[in-house]
Design a protein around this motif. Structure first.
Motif: not given
Length: 284
Positions: A88-98
């Motif tokens: 993946l181009a972006q290894q760590k995707l930023v997602t909102p914390k559950a």
């Protein structure tokens, strides 16, 4: 005179014909018997028998070859190592914390990653009336009230009520008792229905009964998605001021924007209508 039968051997007098179910129908056995009796077999009997067997053998070999090739292909593929996917181009995707739901949880917070501002309060996306204008109303609009402005209200209501329109919002204002503006936001269930409606409304505007001209494209809007018309002729009746109308029709996603701009002194600036349309589209 009876027809003379041509048989290999004539039956002896008094000899009866064999029963049908006792006849020997094996051509190979018949051929052997004829050979013993010194009778030559039919010229094409044996070759025809051999050709049939050869064809079956060839067909069977072909089927077995195809099956063997298929099984071999599956076996080879099964034992190969899987081909790794590209990184993946972006290894760590930023997602909102559950977070655990609480009293502040809403549909918007649950669907934060998929929420669009047009899913919020549609009336908040309406442009504000200019300073000094008298606001005639702003908010959600009923379908029957909106349909009443059509030449055939009943037909318009049936069409729009047939699962096509999701909701409507509008605002209206008056400036100096001369300029009357109505802005409508019609949100449909999907893009296709919005596109069909926008194109259908725009199609008749160049007619002489309506604007009477081709109008102009709204600057910055893709071709076919936004247009402005100003009537070529005044609407004049005895005892009334001459009226001229400008109209803007545009689509942004599943929302069709309509602006009616009426001036009861017969002077409508095309640039004023375009400016209103651009401002409203920016809000969307």
């Amino acid at each position: 005179m009876e027809h003379e039968q041509t048989l290999p051997e004539q039956r002896k007098e008094g000899e009866t014909a064999p029963e049908p179910d006792t006849l020997d129908l094996d051509p190979v056995a018949d051929a052997d018997a004829d050979a013993d009796a010194g009778v030559a077999p039919a010229a094409d009997a044996a070759p025809r028998r051999r050709r049939g067997r050869t064809t079956l053998l060839i067909a069977g070999a072909a089927v077995l070859g195809v099956l063997a090739g298929t099984v071999t292909g599956y076996a080879v593929q099964y034992h190969r190592e899987p081909t790794p996917l590209a990184p993946l181009a972006q290894q760590k995707l930023v997602t909102p914390k559950a977070l655990a739901p609480d009293d502040a949880t809403t549909n918007k917070t649950i669907n934060a990653n998929r929420w669009h501002k047009t899913d919020d309060d549609l009336s908040k996306l309406l442009i504000e009336a200019p300073g000094g204008a008298k606001v005639a109303g702003a908010g959600y609009e009923s379908l029957d009230f909106y349909s009443a402005a059509f030449e055939e209200p009943d037909r318009a209501f049936r069409f729009l009520a047939n699962g096509n329109v999701r909701r409507l919002a509008s605002t209206a204002w008056v400036v100096d008792d001369r300029v009357f503006v109505d802005v409508h936001l019609v949100q449909f269930n999907d893009f296709k229905e919005a596109d069909d409606y926008q194109k259908g409304q725009a199609a008749y505007m160049p007619g002489k009964k309506y604007a009477g001209n081709d109008g102009v494209t709204i600057p910055g809007v893709p071709s076919g998605l936004g247009h402005v018309w100003v009537d070529s002729e005044l609407d004049e009746e005895p005892g009334y001021y001459p009226v001229r109308q400008g109209r803007a029709i545009a689509r942004r996603g599943d929302i069709v924007m309509e602006i009616f701009y009426v001036e009861n002194r017969g002077k409508v600036s095309e640039s004023d209508v375009i400016d209103l349309a651009k401002r409203q589209l920016e809000r969307l």
